[in-house]
Design a protein around this motif. Structure first.
Motif, PDB file in Angstrom:
ATOM      1  N   GLU A  19       0.876  -1.169   0.000  1.00 56.28           N
ATOM      2  CA  GLU A  19       0.000   0.000   0.000  1.00 56.28           C
ATOM      3  C   GLU A  19       0.912   1.216   0.000  1.00 56.28           C
ATOM      4  O   GLU A  19       1.404   1.640   1.029  1.00 56.28           O
ATOM      5  CB  GLU A  19      -0.914   0.000   1.218  1.00 56.28           C
ATOM      6  CG  GLU A  19      -1.861   1.182   1.246  1.00 56.28           C
ATOM      7  CD  GLU A  19      -2.759   1.161   2.466  1.00 56.28           C
ATOM      8  OE1 GLU A  19      -3.550   2.108   2.610  1.00 56.28           O
ATOM      9  OE2 GLU A  19      -2.668   0.220   3.273  1.00 56.28           O
ATOM     10  N   GLY A  20       1.185   1.732  -1.196  1.00 55.25           N
ATOM     11  CA  GLY A  20       2.188   2.766  -1.303  1.00 55.25           C
ATOM     12  C   GLY A  20       3.540   2.194  -0.920  1.00 55.25           C
ATOM     13  O   GLY A  20       3.959   1.151  -1.436  1.00 55.25           O
ATOM     14  N   ALA A  21       4.218   2.830   0.015  1.00 54.15           N
ATOM     15  CA  ALA A  21       5.528   2.359   0.461  1.00 54.15           C
ATOM     16  C   ALA A  21       5.433   1.365   1.611  1.00 54.15           C
ATOM     17  O   ALA A  21       6.465   0.891   2.086  1.00 54.15           O
ATOM     18  CB  ALA A  21       6.384   3.552   0.884  1.00 54.15           C
ATOM     19  N   SER A  22       4.249   1.027   2.049  1.00 59.87           N
ATOM     20  CA  SER A  22       4.086   0.111   3.177  1.00 59.87           C
ATOM     21  C   SER A  22       3.917  -1.322   2.699  1.00 59.87           C
ATOM     22  O   SER A  22       3.097  -1.603   1.819  1.00 59.87           O
ATOM     23  CB  SER A  22       2.872   0.499   4.029  1.00 59.87           C
ATOM     24  OG  SER A  22       3.078   1.737   4.670  1.00 59.87           O
ATOM     25  N   LEU A  23       4.696  -2.222   3.291  1.00 62.09           N
ATOM     26  CA  LEU A  23       4.558  -3.642   3.020  1.00 62.09           C
ATOM     27  C   LEU A  23       3.431  -4.199   3.869  1.00 62.09           C
ATOM     28  O   LEU A  23       3.374  -3.956   5.077  1.00 62.09           O
ATOM     29  CB  LEU A  23       5.867  -4.361   3.348  1.00 62.09           C
ATOM     30  CG  LEU A  23       5.861  -5.878   3.137  1.00 62.09           C
ATOM     31  CD1 LEU A  23       6.007  -6.196   1.659  1.00 62.09           C
ATOM     32  CD2 LEU A  23       6.992  -6.528   3.935  1.00 62.09           C
ATOM     33  N   ARG A  24       2.519  -4.943   3.262  1.00 61.37           N
ATOM     34  CA  ARG A  24       1.382  -5.519   3.972  1.00 61.37           C
ATOM     35  C   ARG A  24       1.390  -7.033   3.791  1.00 61.37           C
ATOM     36  O   ARG A  24       1.582  -7.532   2.680  1.00 61.37           O
ATOM     37  CB  ARG A  24       0.077  -4.923   3.439  1.00 61.37           C
ATOM     38  CG  ARG A  24      -0.021  -3.408   3.560  1.00 61.37           C
ATOM     39  CD  ARG A  24      -0.295  -2.985   4.981  1.00 61.37           C
ATOM     40  NE  ARG A  24      -1.597  -3.485   5.413  1.00 61.37           N
ATOM     41  CZ  ARG A  24      -2.762  -2.907   5.140  1.00 61.37           C
ATOM     42  NH1 ARG A  24      -2.786  -1.778   4.441  1.00 61.37           N
ATOM     43  NH2 ARG A  24      -3.895  -3.413   5.570  1.00 61.37           N
ATOM     44  N   ILE A  25       1.169  -7.752   4.878  1.00 64.44           N
ATOM     45  CA  ILE A  25       1.125  -9.215   4.853  1.00 64.44           C
ATOM     46  C   ILE A  25      -0.313  -9.665   4.637  1.00 64.44           C
ATOM     47  O   ILE A  25      -1.216  -9.271   5.392  1.00 64.44           O
ATOM     48  CB  ILE A  25       1.668  -9.804   6.163  1.00 64.44           C
ATOM     49  CG1 ILE A  25       3.088  -9.311   6.432  1.00 64.44           C
ATOM     50  CG2 ILE A  25       1.632 -11.330   6.124  1.00 64.44           C
ATOM     51  CD1 ILE A  25       4.103  -9.675   5.373  1.00 64.44           C
ATOM     52  N   LEU A  26      -0.536 -10.478   3.604  1.00 61.69           N
ATOM     53  CA  LEU A  26      -1.880 -10.956   3.315  1.00 61.69           C
ATOM     54  C   LEU A  26      -2.326 -11.974   4.356  1.00 61.69           C
ATOM     55  O   LEU A  26      -3.397 -11.864   4.951  1.00 61.69           O
ATOM     56  CB  LEU A  26      -1.936 -11.566   1.916  1.00 61.69           C
ATOM     57  CG  LEU A  26      -3.299 -12.098   1.466  1.00 61.69           C
ATOM     58  CD1 LEU A  26      -4.333 -10.973   1.448  1.00 61.69           C
ATOM     59  CD2 LEU A  26      -3.193 -12.743   0.083  1.00 61.69           C
ATOM     60  N   GLU A  27      -1.517 -12.996   4.575  1.00 63.75           N
ATOM     61  CA  GLU A  27      -1.770 -14.006   5.586  1.00 63.75           C
ATOM     62  C   GLU A  27      -0.458 -14.710   5.881  1.00 63.75           C
ATOM     63  O   GLU A  27       0.531 -14.531   5.167  1.00 63.75           O
ATOM     64  CB  GLU A  27      -2.821 -15.017   5.135  1.00 63.75           C
ATOM     65  CG  GLU A  27      -2.447 -15.796   3.891  1.00 63.75           C
ATOM     66  CD  GLU A  27      -3.547 -16.754   3.444  1.00 63.75           C
ATOM     67  OE1 GLU A  27      -3.364 -17.971   3.647  1.00 63.75           O
ATOM     68  OE2 GLU A  27      -4.560 -16.286   2.900  1.00 63.75           O
ATOM     69  N   LEU A  28      -0.421 -15.505   6.928  1.00 59.21           N
ATOM     70  CA  LEU A  28       0.797 -16.185   7.341  1.00 59.21           C
ATOM     71  C   LEU A  28       0.850 -17.598   6.778  1.00 59.21           C
ATOM     72  O   LEU A  28      -0.166 -18.288   6.710  1.00 59.21           O
ATOM     73  CB  LEU A  28       0.883 -16.239   8.867  1.00 59.21           C
ATOM     74  CG  LEU A  28       0.985 -14.890   9.589  1.00 59.21           C
ATOM     75  CD1 LEU A  28       0.982 -15.100  11.095  1.00 59.21           C
ATOM     76  CD2 LEU A  28       2.215 -14.120   9.145  1.00 59.21           C
ATOM     77  N   GLN A  29       2.038 -17.998   6.390  1.00 66.55           N
ATOM     78  CA  GLN A  29       2.270 -19.345   5.902  1.00 66.55           C
ATOM     79  C   GLN A  29       3.251 -20.046   6.833  1.00 66.55           C
ATOM     80  O   GLN A  29       4.375 -19.602   7.015  1.00 66.55           O
ATOM     81  CB  GLN A  29       2.844 -19.306   4.482  1.00 66.55           C
ATOM     82  CG  GLN A  29       3.335 -20.648   3.957  1.00 66.55           C
ATOM     83  CD  GLN A  29       2.212 -21.657   3.788  1.00 66.55           C
ATOM     84  OE1 GLN A  29       1.048 -21.277   3.824  1.00 66.55           O
ATOM     85  NE2 GLN A  29       2.552 -22.905   3.619  1.00 66.55           N
TER      86      GLN A  29
END
Length: 790
Positions: free
Chosen positions: A180-190
């Protein structure tokens, strides 16, 4: 049908109408991401749990956002890492509800619904269907060199805590990495499919990152290619070395960047309070602008400080505490930043922490000199933003908050220091489930209540490489989700240049007084504008890691964040270093102080009962330079637990034990006994044999081994001394908001917080009871050593 937040009316067709059709209250559209084995059985359009409407693949809409969500049954082990890692709010979705789903074969599985997920909800256009944020691989080629470095930097910062939770595979699968722009976002954990050291796993990261290096901007492509080669060759021995290299590359790449800051501060007594106990810096009504341009090497960049404090104590002096905190912090930081040398991120973060602790001690001394005890003590929360060059540092204690506004969302960057957040981050309960329990809104730390030895501020660093709006506020505004409700109409126009920060700040005060009105309100609003300039080429030589021993100072202070707070939170160590030489320090330790480094160590400590198991089977790796899509169908149901390695428990060692949950007498808890080898089992409830019990081990406490012994039955025992405990592990002097009726106390704290061991106490425990839940600690700072300082 979606329920109106005021509980009294409803509005139909919520996707097409942003407001309740009856009272015109804004309707929160809370979109949730679903994970779990039962998800594939859920048809689009149906309701899950008679409440959550399936919008599209794995995306649900909460049709009753005004009511607390539920979590059915005990939390399964695979949910716990989500709770532990919620200390990284910039990156992680937060568990919202757990719902059972019956499959055709008769089995019942849980579906976990995640809020703050990587979903673009388009709050400003509610008629737009929600969709996932773009994957990192999709956004990579169009991003600037600085943003590309920042994304990889954030991955590196998350490496150690994800490894501790055994979900490191998540960072190796680009399909799970959203931006999201310069922010890293985690969708879900594996979950990880195998157990390996953090350093060994870095070798595989070189292959994962190689496609990114091949398509990186020309200014950084040679550096990234060299970095990938070094990773694949096993040159990096720790994630800290990787963070260090990327941090230096960011500093070099941003040398030509130009930033413009607009800010405004306002505070107001509110319609119901007799006095204003809030305070802000600069003074209320200040509106200003500043442009930061590239400077010659060695010159001190300009800085700007914004502070918001919410006093505690009412007639007892909350207004005095808030003003004293601001005066102390402002004086300390201004003096530090007036020096001629350019400061490292590590040094700046450390000074912020020291300034907050200094303010705490000033208020505490005032309390002590006036003989104030328990509820009579005055105190204050604090949240501050320090702009220094191209970085923004955020710090907080208490429940005053910081938010970040982007075109797609408004995200809370600080985690409240209250009991509800503490319970969630320790893995005991979902946050919104805990929030509605009696007493869980009580603060577990605030300035002025105790010595700074028991205070753990959260400090984070944010690289400024895109336009953004940051909001600091007291709970007079943030209560009842007012920021989340109105950000699209009140703050988004500031981001896009359609409203001035002064007008927006005044409007937020007005909303707080009319929509809440029960408290003082204070806001500090900062708008950041980035003028894109050609990136400075990054030298490939920066990709060579330096030994950590060459970059760390002789002493490392790693105070524990409050278990009620974070980044930053969860009784987790903040790795801030006192540099032996600021010039040689570089940026390694500063990177450890960034948001993703806050609390990273504690997740190693949570006991085997809370640890993520491993999974069997293969997962598809991201291997080719064409950014091929990663296969779906990730395994989420690990079958077995990993065993914990042996830990050195020799005399003199410092350890942190997480398995000692602050449990009620009815629950099992780790306890210290007054003699080794007696008849009491260390895992029995503390009430089993009171005569032999010293007390319950506080989760996250730091202990020193002061003795060892082999009992008659050949069992091994260790004697532990409590050095320090997380702030909030005792609520005897817990802060309370002012405004209560005379003689009225805040709701009682949960019973499990009342019978814990305190610093200085000692006792024996069987080695086998704690070996799997112990983390050895070294290079401890003063606050961590506590009473064991000598």
């Amino acid at each position: 049908m979606i329920y109106c937040p005021n509980h009294s009316c409803q509005a139909a067709n919520p996707e097409a109408n942003q407001f309740c059709q009856v009272c015109r209250t804004p309707l929160p559209h809370r979109y949730l991401w679903a994970v779990g084995a039962g998800v594939p059985s859920l048809a689009v359009g149906n309701l899950l749990g008679d409440r959550y409407q399936h919008q599209q693949s794995q995306i649900f809409l909460d049709t009753q956002p005004a009511f607390p969500p539920t979590a059915e049954g005990q939390l399964p082990a695979w949910v716990i890492p989500y709770l532990h890692l919620s200390i990284y709010p910039r990156h992680m979705p937060r568990p919202y509800s757990l719902q059972p789903v019956a499959l055709e074969d008769g089995s019942v599985h849980s579906v976990l619904l995640l809020e703050e997920a990587a979903i673009a909800s388009y709050a400003q256009k509610p008629d737009h269907a929600p969709q996932l944020l773009p994957a990192l691989v999709e956004a990579w080629t169009t991003a600037t060199a600085l943003v590309q470095l920042d994304w990889l930097f954030q991955i590196a910062q998350l490496w150690q805590p994800f490894h501790a939770e055994r979900v490191l595979q998540t960072l190796m699968m680009p399909a799970l990495l959203r931006v999201e722009g310069a922010s890293l976002r985690i969708l879900e954990l594996q979950p990880d499919t195998e157990t390996q050291s953090s350093a060994a796993a870095l070798v595989g990261l070189g292959d994962v990152w190689q496609p990114f290096a091949d398509q990186a901007q020309s200014a950084i492509a040679p550096f990234l290619n060299q970095l990938c080669q070094q990773l694949k060759q096993g040159v990096f021995h720790s994630p800290e070395q990787l963070v260090d290299c990327l941090n230096q590359a960011i500093q070099q790449s941003s040398q030509r960047q130009q930033l413009t800051f607009d800010w405004a501060t306002y505070t107001d007594q509110g319609p119901t309070r007799q006095r204003n106990e809030d305070a802000c810096y600069p003074a209320s009504g200040t509106v200003s602008q500043q442009t930061v341009t590239s400077l010659a090497a060695g010159r001190q960049p300009p800085h700007k400080l914004v502070v918001v404090c919410d006093g505690i104590g009412g007639h007892q002096g909350g207004d005095v505490a808030s003003k004293l905190a601001i005066a102390t912090v402002e004086k300390a930081l201004t003096s530090f930043l007036a020096q001629a040398t350019v400061e490292t991120p590590a040094a700046i973060a450390l000074e912020i922490e020291k300034a907050i602790c200094q303010a705490n001690d000033e208020i505490a001394r005032r309390n002590d000199s006036e003989g104030r005890q328990a509820q009579e003590r005055m105190g204050t929360t604090i949240v501050l933003a320090l702009i220094y060059g191209n970085d923004l540092y955020l710090a907080h204690v208490g429940d005053s908050r910081a938010y970040h506004v982007s075109p797609l969302s408004c995200r809370q960057l600080t985690l409240d220091d209250d009991v509800a957040a503490r319970e969630a981050r320790l893995g005991y309960s979902l946050y919104r489930q805990a929030l509605y329990q009696p007493g869980t809104g009580s603060l577990v730390q605030a300035l002025g209540m105790t010595s700074s030895k028991s205070l753990y501020p959260t400090v984070q660093r944010w690289v400024l490489d895109e336009d953004a709006v940051f909001l600091l506020c007291s709970d007079g505004l943030s209560d009842n989700d007012q920021v989340e409700t109105f950000w699209a109409t009140e703050l988004l126009p500031v981001l896009v240049g359609q409203r001035q920060v002064a007008a927006a700040g005044q409007r937020l005060v007005e909303l707080a007084n009319t929509r809440n009105g029960h408290d003082n309100v204070t806001v500090g609003l900062i708008r950041v504008r980035v003028a894109q300039q050609p990136s400075t080429a990054v030298e490939p030589t920066l990709a060579t890691p330096q030994p950590l021993s060459d970059r760390l100072g002789t002493e490392t202070t790693a105070p524990l964040n409050s278990p009620s707070s974070t980044a930053t939170a969860l009784s987790a160590p903040v790795q801030s270093a006192a540099p032996r030489s600021r010039q040689s320090m570089g940026c390694l330790v500063g990177s450890l102080l960034a948001l993703s480094a806050i609390a990273g160590t504690l997740v190693l400590l949570l006991g085997p009962a809370l640890r993520r198991p491993t999974v069997s089977g293969e997962t598809t790796a991201f291997e080719n330079a064409d950014f091929a899509a990663v296969a779906t169908g990730l395994s989420r149901w690990p079958p077995s637990l990993n065993s914990a390695p042996a830990v050195d428990l020799s005399v003199g060692r410092f350890v942190q034990i997480s398995q000692g949950r602050s449990a009620s007498p009815a629950e099992a808890a780790l306890i210290l006994q007054n003699e080794p080898g007696n008849s009491v089992n260390a895992s029995l409830p503390a009430s089993a044999n009171p005569a032999s019990i010293e007390g319950i081990i506080p989760a996250g406490g730091i202990f020193q081994v002061v003795g060892t012994q082999v009992a008659a039955d050949q069992t091994e025992w260790v004697r532990l001394r409590v050095c320090s405990i997380p702030s909030g592990a005792t609520l005897g002097d817990r802060p309370s908001e002012s405004g209560s009726l005379p003689g009225q106390l805040p709701p009682p704290a949960p019973a499990e917080l009342l019978n814990l061991l305190q610093p200085g106490q000692e006792g024996w425990i069987q080695v086998s009871a704690i070996a799997s839940g112990v983390q050895p600690l070294s290079n401890l700072g003063v606050s961590q050593r506590g009473v064991c300082i000598n």
